[in-house]
Design a protein around this motif. Sequence first.
Motif, short mmCIF file in Angstrom:
data_model
loop_
_atom_site.label_atom_id
_atom_site.label_comp_id
_atom_site.label_asym_id
_atom_site.label_seq_id
_atom_site.Cartn_x
_atom_site.Cartn_y
_atom_site.Cartn_z
N GLY A 12 -0.04 11.40 -3.50
CA GLY A 12 -1.08 11.21 -2.31
C GLY A 12 -2.35 11.01 -3.22
N ILE A 13 -3.40 11.31 -2.62
CA ILE A 13 -4.83 11.20 -3.20
C ILE A 13 -5.18 12.47 -4.03
N ARG A 14 -6.15 12.23 -5.21
CA ARG A 14 -6.36 13.25 -5.84
C ARG A 14 -5.58 14.70 -5.82
N ASP A 17 -1.20 15.98 -1.72
CA ASP A 17 -0.19 15.23 -1.21
C ASP A 17 0.08 14.68 0.07
N ILE A 18 0.40 13.49 0.29
CA ILE A 18 0.54 13.00 1.61
C ILE A 18 2.03 12.56 1.72
N ILE A 19 2.72 12.07 0.68
CA ILE A 19 3.93 11.77 0.86
C ILE A 19 4.77 13.24 0.12
N PRO A 37 4.44 8.61 13.68
CA PRO A 37 3.17 8.85 14.38
C PRO A 37 2.16 8.41 13.33
N ASN A 38 0.96 8.22 13.92
CA ASN A 38 -0.29 7.96 13.36
C ASN A 38 -0.52 9.00 12.26
N GLY A 39 -0.66 8.52 10.98
CA GLY A 39 -1.38 9.62 9.89
C GLY A 39 0.04 10.13 9.23
N SER A 40 1.10 9.61 9.59
CA SER A 40 2.12 10.22 9.05
C SER A 40 2.86 9.96 7.47
N GLY A 41 1.90 8.84 7.07
CA GLY A 41 2.35 8.43 5.67
C GLY A 41 2.64 7.31 5.33
N LYS A 42 2.84 6.51 6.18
CA LYS A 42 3.48 5.14 6.26
C LYS A 42 2.73 4.13 5.21
N SER A 43 1.42 4.15 5.50
CA SER A 43 0.79 3.03 4.87
C SER A 43 0.47 3.76 3.14
N THR A 44 0.24 5.00 3.20
CA THR A 44 0.42 5.66 2.04
C THR A 44 1.62 5.38 0.98
N LEU A 45 2.77 5.45 1.65
CA LEU A 45 3.98 5.05 1.09
C LEU A 45 3.87 3.67 0.56
N GLU A 53 -4.65 2.35 -7.20
CA GLU A 53 -4.92 3.39 -8.09
C GLU A 53 -5.52 4.55 -7.65
N GLU A 54 -5.92 4.51 -6.36
CA GLU A 54 -6.49 5.61 -5.59
C GLU A 54 -5.58 6.64 -5.54
N TYR A 55 -4.29 6.38 -5.33
CA TYR A 55 -3.03 7.01 -5.04
C TYR A 55 -2.04 7.29 -6.10
N ALA A 56 -1.41 8.56 -6.37
CA ALA A 56 -0.84 8.69 -7.55
C ALA A 56 0.44 9.39 -6.95
N PHE A 86 -0.90 -6.38 3.87
CA PHE A 86 -1.71 -5.11 4.24
C PHE A 86 -1.97 -4.74 5.74
N GLN A 87 -1.76 -3.37 6.17
CA GLN A 87 -2.39 -3.31 7.57
C GLN A 87 -3.56 -3.80 7.80
N TYR A 88 -4.43 -3.55 6.96
CA TYR A 88 -5.95 -4.21 6.76
C TYR A 88 -6.30 -5.23 5.84
N ASP A 172 3.25 -3.91 6.40
CA ASP A 172 2.50 -2.78 7.22
C ASP A 172 1.91 -3.17 8.40
N GLU A 173 2.45 -2.70 9.55
CA GLU A 173 2.24 -3.04 10.76
C GLU A 173 1.58 -4.59 10.96
N THR A 174 2.31 -5.50 10.47
CA THR A 174 2.12 -6.69 10.50
C THR A 174 1.90 -7.34 11.74
N THR A 204 6.35 -0.40 11.57
CA THR A 204 5.65 -0.91 12.81
C THR A 204 5.72 0.39 13.79
N HIS A 205 4.91 0.28 14.98
CA HIS A 205 4.88 1.12 15.80
C HIS A 205 5.63 0.54 17.01
N TYR A 206 6.07 -0.73 17.30
CA TYR A 206 6.60 -1.19 18.46
C TYR A 206 8.03 -1.65 18.26
N1 ATP Z 1 -7.83 7.47 0.80
C1 ATP Z 1 -7.56 8.58 1.57
N2 ATP Z 1 -8.52 9.59 1.72
C2 ATP Z 1 -8.40 10.47 2.48
N3 ATP Z 1 -7.29 10.63 3.23
C3 ATP Z 1 -6.18 9.85 3.16
C4 ATP Z 1 -6.44 8.63 2.45
N4 ATP Z 1 -5.38 7.83 2.54
C5 ATP Z 1 -4.82 8.48 3.41
N5 ATP Z 1 -5.25 9.47 4.06
C6 ATP Z 1 -4.78 10.53 4.86
O1 ATP Z 1 -3.20 10.48 4.71
C7 ATP Z 1 -2.43 10.53 6.11
C8 ATP Z 1 -1.70 9.52 6.00
O2 ATP Z 1 -2.26 8.27 6.20
P1 ATP Z 1 -1.49 6.87 6.39
O3 ATP Z 1 -2.65 5.71 6.27
O4 ATP Z 1 -0.52 6.66 5.26
O5 ATP Z 1 -1.06 6.97 7.52
P2 ATP Z 1 -0.05 6.11 8.51
O6 ATP Z 1 1.30 6.59 8.71
O7 ATP Z 1 0.08 4.62 7.96
O8 ATP Z 1 -0.73 5.55 9.90
P3 ATP Z 1 -0.98 4.84 10.96
O9 ATP Z 1 0.07 4.72 11.72
O10 ATP Z 1 -2.18 5.29 11.84
O11 ATP Z 1 -1.36 3.36 10.12
C9 ATP Z 1 -3.72 10.46 7.04
O12 ATP Z 1 -3.88 11.68 7.55
C10 ATP Z 1 -4.89 9.79 6.31
O13 ATP Z 1 -6.15 10.47 6.99
#
Ligand code: ATP
Lengths: 254, 456
Positions: A12-14, A17-19, A37-45, A53-56, A86-88, A172-174, A204-206
Amino acid sequence: MALLEIKGLRGGIRDQDIINGIDLTINRGEVHAIMGPNGSGKSTLGKILAGHEEYAETGGTVRFNGKDLFELTPEERANEGMFLAFQYPVEIPGVSNAYFLRAALNERLKYRGEPEISAGAFRRLLNKKMEQVDMDPELARRPVNEDFSGGEKKRNEIFHMAVLEPTLSILDETDSGLDIDAMRIVAHGINQQRTADNAMIVITHYQRLLDYVVPDYVHVMYQGRIVKSGMKDLALELEEKGYEWIREEVEAAG
Amino acid sequence: MTEALKQVSTDRYASFHEAYDRIRGREAPLWLHRIRSDAMKRFGELGMPVARELSFPLKEDWVYTDLRKIADTSYYAEPVEAELDETALAPYEFGQNGWHRLVFVNGIYSSALSRVTDLPRGVVVSSLADALVEHPDLVHPHLARYADFERTGLTALNSALLEDGLFVYAPHGGILETPVHVHYVTTGHKTLMATQPRTLIVGGDGANLKVVESYSGLTEQSYLTNAVTEIAVGRDGHAEHYRINREGAGAAHLSTTQLRLEENGRISTFNMSMGGALTRNDTNARLAGEHAVVRMNGLYLAAGDQHVDNHTAIDHAVPNCDSYEVYKGILEGRSRGVFNGKVFVHQDAQETDAKQLNKNLMLSPDAMIHTKPQLEIYADQVKCTHGATVGQLDEDQIFYLRTRGLSHDSACNLLTYGFAADLIRRLGIDAVRSSLDTLFETTIRDLSMARDQSVR
Ligand SMILES: Nc1ncnc2c1ncn2[C@@H]1O[C@H](COP(=O)(O)OP(=O)(O)OP(=O)(O)O)[C@@H](O)[C@H]1O
Ligand SMILES: [Mg+2]
């Protein structure tokens, strides 16, 4: 040998852990959908796999193409065949799409010890790929993503993918932000690139995208873990029932 | 100034006084003698603009650029003969074969390296020294009429010692399709050389001119270039002007470019600075006729201990004129940048449209930029905007490019390129655009290589 083998991945970050422990094996020729669901960590993975580099990573192992992924820089991962859509997508002012893609392609060729692509060959390749993903040639001339609409940016990601021909694409959510026609075009573009040699992770969400890009497996992510995996029917079930029952299952399991 | 200080400053500039005495001894029209002697007198009063010796308001223009060391250096002020062949110039060549080209080596016109091909009727492209002999009537009404030596010591010095440079003249309706490239080159044949290149570009009503002015140093040694360029076009006249500084690593490059536009006139000028240890460009425009449009753009790249200062001034003297100005800077290492953009709108200059933008990309935490807009607006019906930004490369952009396979360095270079590419893309002449584009790319690559070496 699996193309991608994730074992017990945490990160995750710093200091957060997000994953929280992911196991996932992807073979060539497979398409894996990841929902959740939103925020579950898909993009972080996706970002950890691509090497942001922000994630480790804080635990576990990932092997890609038989190599230790964490020994590779983001560009080495890319040149080994990984691609993150990228999602964005990020805007790169002043650098035309075509110019940039030629630079990226040449880096890849250099990595493989092959000679650079000639201007003529590149133009032919670009034209072929533009046709394949139905890309407006005007967008290829313009600076990368600058002032593109949301949908155009997503289509541009697929265009990049088509040109770079990765072996593992993480999309990622293309599909989000695309109108109905664009979704069909993008899905068609993705399918065009499906071969027995490469693999895809489709976040994807859909269900709709998965109607076109039919996955071999569907995984549900929740709180940084894959809490459920199934075949393509799982996506239908999620579309119908939402995520509440997944939450309940996870909580019941304690 | 006290007597004692004055004494010092005379000794200080002894070699310039000697050069002046030599030049004064040569035959010249009376009016030219007059310009030189008035200018020398004025230089005697002003000296070089050393901030601590100046008083308000002149001092304000020099706070960030210290010329003390240059003022205290005893330069060799005589022209120095040097044999150069095409191969030595090749890395600095610019534009295309068919262009008119004038080359000056250490202040001396090289006929061997220069070529002027067919010219339209009435158009003159020649060395200034030749023009003073062959067309004094064309030179006289314009030389030293736009760049005012009463105002600044540097222009006074250049005017006092002016011997040669470029002269371009297009009469009423004269159109010079083929660009002129003037190349001022300094070699290492003598230490501490000082040259005073002078460029005069004049277009009559409806004339159209394109000039590229470039400065190259073939040496790492210290030397001084103190250049003055005057560009004036008549009603409906057009001029495109490019100025490229590729001075040597030890050079001090001081320059004044003075533009003058009459009714409906258009001048575009683009200033690219990358060479020299210290660069100071003063680019000034006077909009003297209604509906005139000036475009004043610039790009500066600095690394190591380089110092680059761009002072611009746009003088809206009459109503209904437009000025568009974009300057971008890329600063690496411990370099210093200065941008000061003055826009002066006179009381009756109604309906003025003045836009100014300065953007800076800092590639190193040790680099520094001073940027300042200076708007003085005395009319009330005007549109004047200005903006200044100072930023760094964006980590998300770098990551995005790396996920497509670009190395960290290539990603940074590409983003740096993209930062200013729009300025180059907008240039009017294809051949200039592609040459500058290549030059810009190479310079960025050199910057990043310099960075890698300094890290090691
Ligand atoms: N750089 C960051 N700084 C702080 N929190 C972060 C950072 N990156 C991710 N997070 C947190 O980690 C969690 C997972 O984020 P992530 O973007 O991986 O979710 P997601 O599953 O892709 O969601 P969505 O479906 O909304 O795209 C969220 O709670 C998010 O706020
Ligand atoms: Mg996401």
